[in-house]
Enzyme design. Structure first.
Site, PDB file in Angstrom:
ATOM      1  N   TYR A 117       3.098  48.704  -0.246  1.00 33.44           N
ATOM      2  CA  TYR A 117       4.436  49.266  -0.419  1.00 33.44           C
ATOM      3  C   TYR A 117       5.353  48.302  -1.169  1.00 33.44           C
ATOM      4  CZ  TYR A 117       2.546  52.478   3.046  1.00 33.44           C
ATOM      5  OH  TYR A 117       1.749  53.376   3.709  1.00 33.44           O
ATOM      6  N   ASN A 151       0.364  45.801  10.211  1.00 28.44           N
ATOM      7  CA  ASN A 151      -0.490  46.284   9.131  1.00 28.44           C
ATOM      8  C   ASN A 151      -0.054  45.648   7.801  1.00 28.44           C
ATOM      9  OD1 ASN A 151      -2.027  47.679   7.260  1.00 28.44           O
ATOM     10  ND2 ASN A 151      -1.614  49.692   8.122  1.00 28.44           N
ATOM     11  N   GLU A 198       7.587  54.689   7.323  1.00 23.19           N
ATOM     12  CA  GLU A 198       7.402  53.760   8.429  1.00 23.19           C
ATOM     13  C   GLU A 198       6.013  53.161   8.288  1.00 23.19           C
ATOM     14  OE1 GLU A 198       8.004  57.130   9.408  1.00 23.19           O
ATOM     15  OE2 GLU A 198      10.151  56.923   9.696  1.00 23.19           O
ATOM     16  N   ILE A 235      -0.285  58.429   5.084  1.00 24.50           N
ATOM     17  CA  ILE A 235      -1.163  58.025   3.983  1.00 24.50           C
ATOM     18  C   ILE A 235      -2.316  57.260   4.619  1.00 24.50           C
ATOM     19  CG2 ILE A 235       0.152  55.929   3.465  1.00 24.50           C
ATOM     20  CD1 ILE A 235      -0.549  56.472   0.468  1.00 24.50           C
ATOM     21  N   ALA A 236      -3.531  57.625   4.242  1.00 22.35           N
ATOM     22  CA  ALA A 236      -4.698  56.998   4.853  1.00 22.35           C
ATOM     23  C   ALA A 236      -5.876  57.017   3.892  1.00 22.35           C
ATOM     24  CB  ALA A 236      -5.079  57.724   6.141  1.00 22.35           C
TER      25      ALA A 236
END
Length: 178
Positions: A124, A117, A112, A78-79
């Site tokens: 999350y 970060n 992960e 995911i970015a």
């Protein structure tokens, strides 16, 4: 195509998107970037994979992918480009992956995240993920990976034989009764 308030369009990733996604991957994750062939391989497995992109002005500004092999789903990537962070794009992508996991019968969603970060970790946690493990030195530069899990189906904690019986039929809830 669904959009958000900023006019960002969310859609399935196509093979035509892979060169642009690969360029973003190299830019955003220079140490741990996936090689181009991995995106191609992932898109070739629609029975167990779902990949999305977010577009603004015809340019891809975010992407995400999910692998689901019942009963586990795994957020593969995911970015969001830095210029578009803070606009809900990552949240929308993650929401769509979680929904897809549920539709595919997953009981848990795993992922992960780099230990260094905190922004991603906070995202999350807001979605209900909990850290369940640490993989020491997981990333190429030696940074640990935090393994996080979101339970879509709660673990069975009671013996089904001891569960509460089904509620008795209540005729006042039938149509036409008040």
């Amino acid at each position: 195509m669904p959009t958000n308030a900023d006019g960002v369009v969310f859609r399935d990733m196509t093979l035509e998107d892979v060169p642009a996604v690969d360029a973003l991957e190299q830019r955003l994750f220079p140490t741990d970037a996936w090689p181009l062939h991995m995106f191609l391989a992932e898109l070739s497995q629609p029975e167990t994979r779902r990949y999305l992109v977010a577009e603004s002005g015809g340019e891809i500004v975010g992407y995400a992918g999910l692998m689901c092999i019942e009963p586990i789903a795994d957020v593969q990537t995911i970015a969001v480009v830095p210029e578009f962070e803070g606009r809900g794009i990552g949240s929308t992508l993650l929401t769509r992956l979680i929904t897809e996991a549920g539709l595919r019968g997953a009981a848990d969603v795993l992922l992960e995240v780099r230990a260094d970060n905190p922004r991603a970790q906070q995202l999350y946690v807001r979605f209900g993920f909990e850290q369940i493990h640490v993989r020491r030195g997981y990333y190429r530069d030696g940074v640990d990976a935090l393994i996080m899990r979101l339970q879509l189906v709660p673990e069975a904690t009671a013996d089904p034989a001891s569960a509460d019986p089904a509620p008795a039929h209540d005729p006042t809830t039938e149509a036409g009764k008040a």
